[in-house]
Design a protein around this motif. Structure first.
Motif, PDB file in Angstrom:
ATOM      1  N   UNK A 100       0.837  -1.200   0.000  1.00  0.00           N
ATOM      2  CA  UNK A 100       0.000   0.000   0.000  1.00  0.00           C
ATOM      3  C   UNK A 100       0.869   1.245   0.000  1.00  0.00           C
ATOM      4  N   UNK A 101       0.300   2.357  -0.496  1.00  0.00           N
ATOM      5  CA  UNK A 101       0.968   3.655  -0.441  1.00  0.00           C
ATOM      6  C   UNK A 101       0.050   4.630   0.269  1.00  0.00           C
ATOM      7  N   UNK A 135       2.586  17.279  -1.267  1.00  0.00           N
ATOM      8  CA  UNK A 135       2.084  15.915  -1.085  1.00  0.00           C
ATOM      9  C   UNK A 135       3.180  15.073  -0.462  1.00  0.00           C
ATOM     10  N   UNK A 136       2.866  14.475   0.695  1.00  0.00           N
ATOM     11  CA  UNK A 136       3.807  13.573   1.362  1.00  0.00           C
ATOM     12  C   UNK A 136       3.364  12.150   1.056  1.00  0.00           C
ATOM     13  N   UNK A 137       4.310  11.287   0.668  1.00  0.00           N
ATOM     14  CA  UNK A 137       3.912   9.910   0.335  1.00  0.00           C
ATOM     15  C   UNK A 137       4.987   8.924   0.760  1.00  0.00           C
ATOM     16  N   UNK A 138       4.548   7.706   1.071  1.00  0.00           N
ATOM     17  CA  UNK A 138       5.509   6.641   1.373  1.00  0.00           C
ATOM     18  C   UNK A 138       4.823   5.294   1.233  1.00  0.00           C
ATOM     19  N   UNK A 139       5.635   4.245   1.185  1.00  0.00           N
ATOM     20  CA  UNK A 139       5.126   2.876   1.175  1.00  0.00           C
ATOM     21  C   UNK A 139       4.730   2.524   2.605  1.00  0.00           C
ATOM     22  N   UNK A 140       3.516   1.995   2.774  1.00  0.00           N
ATOM     23  CA  UNK A 140       3.023   1.684   4.116  1.00  0.00           C
ATOM     24  C   UNK A 140       3.777   0.489   4.708  1.00  0.00           C
ATOM     25  N   UNK A 179       3.404  -0.113   8.456  1.00  0.00           N
ATOM     26  CA  UNK A 179       2.797  -0.452   9.752  1.00  0.00           C
ATOM     27  C   UNK A 179       1.277  -0.353   9.663  1.00  0.00           C
ATOM     28  N   UNK A 180       0.615  -0.578  10.805  1.00  0.00           N
ATOM     29  CA  UNK A 180      -0.855  -0.481  10.814  1.00  0.00           C
ATOM     30  C   UNK A 180      -1.303   0.962  11.064  1.00  0.00           C
ATOM     31  N   UNK A 181      -0.331   1.891  11.238  1.00  0.00           N
ATOM     32  CA  UNK A 181      -0.678   3.308  11.435  1.00  0.00           C
ATOM     33  C   UNK A 181       0.016   4.172  10.391  1.00  0.00           C
ATOM     34  N   UNK A 182      -0.475   4.098   9.134  1.00  0.00           N
ATOM     35  CA  UNK A 182       0.207   4.779   8.032  1.00  0.00           C
ATOM     36  C   UNK A 182       0.394   6.286   8.252  1.00  0.00           C
ATOM     37  N   UNK A 183      -0.605   6.946   8.871  1.00  0.00           N
ATOM     38  CA  UNK A 183      -0.496   8.406   9.033  1.00  0.00           C
ATOM     39  C   UNK A 183       0.690   8.798   9.904  1.00  0.00           C
ATOM     40  N   UNK A 184       0.963   7.960  10.909  1.00  0.00           N
ATOM     41  CA  UNK A 184       2.119   8.229  11.772  1.00  0.00           C
ATOM     42  C   UNK A 184       3.416   8.136  10.987  1.00  0.00           C
ATOM     43  N   UNK A 185       3.426   7.274   9.954  1.00  0.00           N
ATOM     44  CA  UNK A 185       4.655   7.034   9.191  1.00  0.00           C
ATOM     45  C   UNK A 185       5.124   8.277   8.433  1.00  0.00           C
ATOM     46  N   UNK A 186       4.177   9.132   8.050  1.00  0.00           N
ATOM     47  CA  UNK A 186       4.583  10.320   7.283  1.00  0.00           C
ATOM     48  C   UNK A 186       4.759  11.558   8.158  1.00  0.00           C
ATOM     49  N   UNK A 187       4.671  11.375   9.480  1.00  0.00           N
ATOM     50  CA  UNK A 187       4.808  12.534  10.374  1.00  0.00           C
ATOM     51  C   UNK A 187       6.087  13.352  10.163  1.00  0.00           C
ATOM     52  N   UNK A 188       7.264  12.698   9.959  1.00  0.00           N
ATOM     53  CA  UNK A 188       8.476  13.516   9.747  1.00  0.00           C
ATOM     54  C   UNK A 188       8.316  14.489   8.577  1.00  0.00           C
ATOM     55  N   UNK A 231      -5.081   9.807   1.578  1.00  0.00           N
ATOM     56  CA  UNK A 231      -5.497   8.698   0.705  1.00  0.00           C
ATOM     57  C   UNK A 231      -4.548   7.527   0.912  1.00  0.00           C
ATOM     58  N   UNK A 232      -5.119   6.339   1.076  1.00  0.00           N
ATOM     59  CA  UNK A 232      -4.294   5.123   1.165  1.00  0.00           C
ATOM     60  C   UNK A 232      -4.714   4.224   0.007  1.00  0.00           C
ATOM     61  N   UNK A 233      -3.759   3.879  -0.858  1.00  0.00           N
ATOM     62  CA  UNK A 233      -4.082   3.091  -2.061  1.00  0.00           C
ATOM     63  C   UNK A 233      -3.388   1.740  -2.005  1.00  0.00           C
ATOM     64  N   UNK A 234      -4.083   0.714  -2.498  1.00  0.00           N
ATOM     65  CA  UNK A 234      -3.459  -0.604  -2.647  1.00  0.00           C
ATOM     66  C   UNK A 234      -2.592  -0.606  -3.897  1.00  0.00           C
TER      67      UNK A 234
END
Length: 450
Positions: A299-300, A355-360, A362-371, A385-388
């Motif tokens: 997921x992204x 736009x901030x984006x990354x490959x998911x 963990x189970x908390x994707x929003x936390x992953x892009x905090x930096x 948006x979370x896409x498969x």
């Protein structure tokens, strides 16, 4: 003439379906192309969203945009923004197909990399390396030597190898040879060679050296950064390819639902829509049309942020890219930020879209892009948006059904172009050869430099 049907219209919001480019290339090459799209517009599931009210609706923000956002129709928001490398594959494809005549590009103003909570301009020339705050003095000299080695490297001239075997020496060993430290390795691999993970370190170094050369050559072309972005956003690109396909006899059908893909003896023979069958020998489509022939590959997460200010520490750039290498934030894959603004006719005056984006992971994707989000504060409005991600389970050689991959988290088109070249090779049986481009090449900017 062999015939192709192309189905586009992604379930995810796709700025430039691989199908659009392939329809253009195939048309120019004399193939008979039918391009069907289940949507009433070009370029997949809404390539650029306008007016702004539409974006709020899409993300179920029923209150709509506040007055401060300016006129809704001044906005053209790309849901999956990507930059073009000035000397990269997509620009070459645009030149090859002469789609550039329909588009105006602007150079992105800066390329930055994250280190220890701060962002720095990516140094990619000897002069920039010596002036950079990213490295200490001795590190700068070693990095400069490394850049000179890369610039002079020619895979056809062993005299330039300096003891490195392009096919067998790993990139890790090349870094060791120049005694480069971890921080320098991070920004070289992720901000210059644009790798998403560190898997490349143990692979032969040739690919990485060529990627760094591409970055430097793209930068040399226009100066401020190696990236380009079209005025009015990426929605202009699929339309350009649609016009091109039409000029060469391709047929476009918008708003055309696809009811069935017809197979005989394991091979595609046609596409059924509203009771009629269009016959074809080969079919190109995205994963949403053939769920039984693709697998989920991750997921992204993408967070669109509207700002009323440029990003801090970017010299007030009106457009830029920031790469946060995974090592810097204890992750397996990088976090990307790409920012564009009113200067590209995609936002109201004085407004910026990041736009901030990354490959998911963990189970908390929003936390992953905090930096990344911390770099953008204060943020006026966020859209999450979370896409498969899907990829085909076979190469299409049996069925002649060729499926594209979903868009990854990167903020540039190089990985997408690799997918296009891969599909082209599987379909045509030979590699797509830029060198034999039979069309005349104009500079992307046309005669007048902008």
């Amino acid at each position: 003439i062999s015939s192709f049907a192309l189905l586009s219209g992604l379930g995810e919001c796709c700025p430039l379906p691989q199908e659009c480019i392939l329809s253009g290339i195939m048309s120019v090459n004399g193939k008979k192309v039918l391009h069907m799209d289940r949507n009433p517009y070009y370029g997949g599931e809404s390539s650029s969203i306008t007016p702004l009210e539409e974006l709020y609706k899409r993300f179920q923000l029923l209150e709509g945009p506040p007055e401060a956002m300016g006129r809704g129709r001044d906005w053209n928001v790309d849901l999956i923004p990507k930059f073009l490398m000035a000397n990269g594959q997509l620009v070459k494809m645009l030149l090859y197909t002469e789609v550039t005549r329909y588009l105006d590009f602007k150079v992105v103003e800066g390329s930055f990399v994250y280190k220890g909570g701060k962002i720095y301009k990516v140094p990619s020339t000897e002069t920039e390396a010596l002036a950079s705050n990213l490295m200490g003095m001795f590190e700068k000299r070693r990095f400069r030597k490394f850049l000179v080695f890369v610039a002079n490297f020619d895979e056809n001239d062993p005299k330039t190898f300096e003891g490195v075997d392009p096919q067998s020496t790993s990139m890790r060993d090349v870094y060791r040879k120049f005694d480069l430290g971890q921080d320098v390795i991070d920004f070289t691999g992720h901000a210059l060679a644009l790798y998403r993970t560190d898997d490349y370190l143990d692979q032969p170094c040739l690919e990485t050296i060529n990627r760094i050369k591409l970055y430097s050559e793209s930068l040399a072309r226009y100066g401020k950064s190696p990236y380009l972005y079209p005025l009015y956003g990426l929605g202009e690109l699929p339309q350009g390819f649609a016009r091109l396909s039409a000029i060469y006899g391709g047929t476009y059908m918008l708003n055309k639902p696809v009811d069935d893909i017809i197979m005989e003896n394991g091979k595609v023979v046609g596409v059924k829509s509203e009771g009629e069958v269009a016959r074809c020998k080969q079919l190109i489509c995205d994963p949403s049309y053939i769920p039984d022939r693709v697998r989920k590959a991750g997921q992204v997460i993408r967070i669109i942020c509207i700002l009323s200010h440029p990003i801090k520490n970017t010299n007030d750039a009106n457009s830029c890219q920031i790469i946060i290498p995974q090592n810097q934030v204890n992750r397996k894959s990088d976090i990307y930020v790409c920012m564009i603004s009113y200067a590209h006719n995609v936002a109201a005056q004085g407004k910026y879209i990041a736009i901030a984006s990354t490959t998911v992971e963990t189970t908390e994707p929003e936390k992953e892009v905090e930096p990344a989000l911390e770099l953008l504060e204060p943020i006026d409005q966020k859209f999450v948006a979370i896409s498969d991600l899907y990829e085909p389970i076979d190469d299409g050689s049996e069925s002649q059904v060729f499926c594209s991959c979903s868009y990854d988290a990167t903020t540039h088109f190089e990985t997408t172009c690799n997918d296009i070249k891969d599909i082209y090779k599987r379909m045509a049986g030979s590699a797509f050869d830029f060198e034999n481009m039979k069309r005349k090449q104009n500079d992307v900017f046309g005669e007048a430099d902008q």
